[in-house]
Design a protein around this motif. Structure first.
Motif, mmCIF file in Angstrom:
data_model
loop_
_atom_site.group_PDB
_atom_site.id
_atom_site.type_symbol
_atom_site.label_atom_id
_atom_site.label_comp_id
_atom_site.label_asym_id
_atom_site.label_seq_id
_atom_site.Cartn_x
_atom_site.Cartn_y
_atom_site.Cartn_z
ATOM 1 N N PHE A 239 -34.913 4.817 5.289
ATOM 2 C CA PHE A 239 -35.928 3.547 4.645
ATOM 3 C C PHE A 239 -35.116 3.187 3.420
ATOM 4 C CE2 PHE A 239 -38.485 7.240 6.518
ATOM 5 C CZ PHE A 239 -39.535 6.658 7.037
ATOM 6 N N GLU A 240 -35.238 1.848 3.358
ATOM 7 C CA GLU A 240 -34.717 0.957 2.217
ATOM 8 C C GLU A 240 -35.352 1.661 0.841
ATOM 9 O OE1 GLU A 240 -32.473 -1.012 2.518
ATOM 10 O OE2 GLU A 240 -32.343 -0.601 4.787
ATOM 11 N N SER A 241 -36.425 2.119 0.798
ATOM 12 C CA SER A 241 -37.006 2.557 -0.344
ATOM 13 C C SER A 241 -36.611 4.049 -0.552
ATOM 14 C CB SER A 241 -38.609 2.466 -0.386
ATOM 15 O OG SER A 241 -39.038 3.196 -1.407
ATOM 16 N N LEU A 242 -35.762 4.070 -1.515
ATOM 17 C CA LEU A 242 -34.951 5.281 -1.745
ATOM 18 C C LEU A 242 -35.812 6.437 -2.567
ATOM 19 C CD1 LEU A 242 -31.216 4.012 -2.343
ATOM 20 C CD2 LEU A 242 -32.431 4.845 -0.160
ATOM 21 N N GLY A 243 -37.042 6.159 -2.769
ATOM 22 C CA GLY A 243 -37.779 7.263 -3.418
ATOM 23 C C GLY A 243 -37.734 8.481 -2.841
ATOM 24 N N LYS A 244 -38.340 9.519 -3.501
ATOM 25 C CA LYS A 244 -38.454 11.035 -2.861
ATOM 26 C C LYS A 244 -39.185 10.839 -1.800
ATOM 27 C CE LYS A 244 -38.198 15.484 -3.401
ATOM 28 N NZ LYS A 244 -36.730 16.078 -3.939
ATOM 29 N N SER A 245 -38.781 11.139 -0.714
ATOM 30 C CA SER A 245 -39.268 11.283 0.520
ATOM 31 C C SER A 245 -39.480 12.828 1.000
ATOM 32 C CB SER A 245 -38.493 10.682 1.903
ATOM 33 O OG SER A 245 -38.389 9.470 1.473
ATOM 34 N N ARG A 246 -40.754 12.918 1.791
ATOM 35 C CA ARG A 246 -40.928 14.366 2.119
ATOM 36 C C ARG A 246 -41.487 14.446 3.763
ATOM 37 N NH1 ARG A 246 -42.571 13.733 -3.116
ATOM 38 N NH2 ARG A 246 -42.197 15.299 -4.566
#
Length: 397
Positions: free
Chosen positions: A375-382
């Motif tokens: 994912f280009e959005s590097l926010g916290k993924s779960r």
């Protein structure tokens, strides 16, 4: 004579038609519950009776119990405020096509509230607010969801607190339960609330039940004030926002103030009480760090990382025996955040800090890692395993 023959022929045709018509109870109780979820969505338009039957909690529960699976069919993914379902059918596809075909973005907008993935159980996904004021139960396949809150959950926004959640199912009472643990920084109080979907109500546990087992990170002065007979309690703090569900029990890693000394805390959803858990010791020192616990294949695992970025996965079996799997630093699995699986072919999935999800094949020699989604959005993924169902996110009483 001709009249008699005509009557006989008509009676015979009626018998044939009657034989071709299956009884409704045979269809609804023995045939439809064995069909896949996608087919059942289409069959809702057959008649009002079928729509009513296929929309009922009783049918959804029966259908789920008749369609068990030993492998992970889907992975539910949160990346910032976006949600996805990823199909784990990894048989023979090239990785590029595999990712494109198997990743589905879900439409879900909850009034711009910031939500965090807590877990999934029997087709229901639990999302909770960062503020700790409410949670949402959602079936992403049916698109139905509901928000649950209570005035007692509200906390003074000027107060400092931390919150963790857990979500699971209790089979003996056919009930879904949500646990909210709130840590108040100022008073060192622990508030534990348990929600029953079956009875649509919250209950709060007594502070004395858990105060000496878990607590906040505190400063040195506060620890001295809590000293009992020269032995400091060294309060612990929850390490993650969500508990890990295995066999109707939720597990968290809690850590002391310095972050090194850690232990596992267990909460029994059936008894609604905390239990001691010593079957899997945690190690935290200058060489190894037990980062997190997770569930795969109905077992509890822990992930340990050493200073060279080698990863060791320990699995706790029912007998108390622990099996281990080592993932070499050569795989470049830096900053792993979670594991989920297994696929039909025995592979499992890893989530990395840079929002990359990849497949690990433990049966290859050497063990192979293949990136699948980034994912280009590097926010916290779960991530969490997801099993499709028609279970409704509503009160079932």
């Amino acid at each position: 004579m001709e009249i008699a023959e005509a009557e006989a022929a008509s009676h015979k045709n009626e018998q044939v038609l009657h034989q071709r018509h299956l009884p409704d109870d045979l269809i609804t109780q023995h045939i439809l519950p064995k069909l896949p979820v996608k087919s059942l969505f289409k069959f809702k338009s057959v008649s009002k009776q079928w729509y009513s039957t296929l929309s009922s909690y009783q049918f959804a529960n029966t259908h789920f119990k008749l369609s068990p699976s030993s492998h992970t069919q889907f992975i539910f993914i949160q990346n910032r405020n976006d949600f996805y379902l990823f199909s784990c059918n990894d048989d023979g596809d090239e990785i590029g096509d595999y990712c494109k075909k198997n990743l589905l973005k879900l439409g879900f907008d909850f009034n711009d509230e910031e939500l965090v993935l807590i877990g999934s159980c029997n087709g229901l996904v639990c999302l909770a607010s960062f503020s700790g004021y409410f949670f949402v139960l959602w079936n992403p396949l049916t698109g139905q969801f509901r928000k649950y809150s209570d005035p007692e959950l509200l906390v003074d926004s000027s107060s400092s607190f931390r919150v963790s959640w857990g979500f699971g199912y209790v089979s003996v009472t056919d009930d879904y339960k949500v646990v909210r643990i709130l840590e108040l920084n100022g008073s060192l109080d622990i508030w534990v609330h348990v929600f029953s979907l079956k009875w649509n109500r919250w209950t709060r546990m007594s502070n004395e039940v858990c105060q000496d087992l878990i607590s906040l990170r505190t400063n040195e002065r506060q620890r001295l004030e809590l000293d009992h007979g020269g032995e400091s309690l060294f309060p612990y703090s929850f390490h993650s926002r969500q508990g890990v569900l295995v066999d109707e029990t939720l597990y968290w890693i809690v850590s002391k103030e310095n972050g090194w000394c850690r232990k596992i805390v267990a909460f029994n959803l059936v008894l609604e009480m905390f239990e001691s858990f010593i079957c899997m010791d945690l190690v935290s020192n200058g060489v190894y760090l037990d980062k997190f616990v997770f569930a795969m294949g109905g077992c509890l695992y822990k992930c340990r990382v050493d200073v060279r970025d080698d990863i060791r996965i320990d699995m706790l079996k029912g007998s108390g025996k622990v099996d281990s799997l080592r993932l070499s630093r050569d795989l470049r699995l830096r900053s792993c955040q979670g594991f989920v699986g297994f696929s039909r072919t025995g592979k499992f999935y890893i989530l990395l800090e840079d929002s990359t999800i990849g497949i690990i094949n433990p049966n290859s020699e050497p063990i192979k890692y293949t990136p699948v989604i980034h994912f280009e959005s590097l926010g916290k993924s779960r991530v969490t395993s997801y099993v499709p169902s028609l279970i409704l996110p509503y009160t079932v009483a």
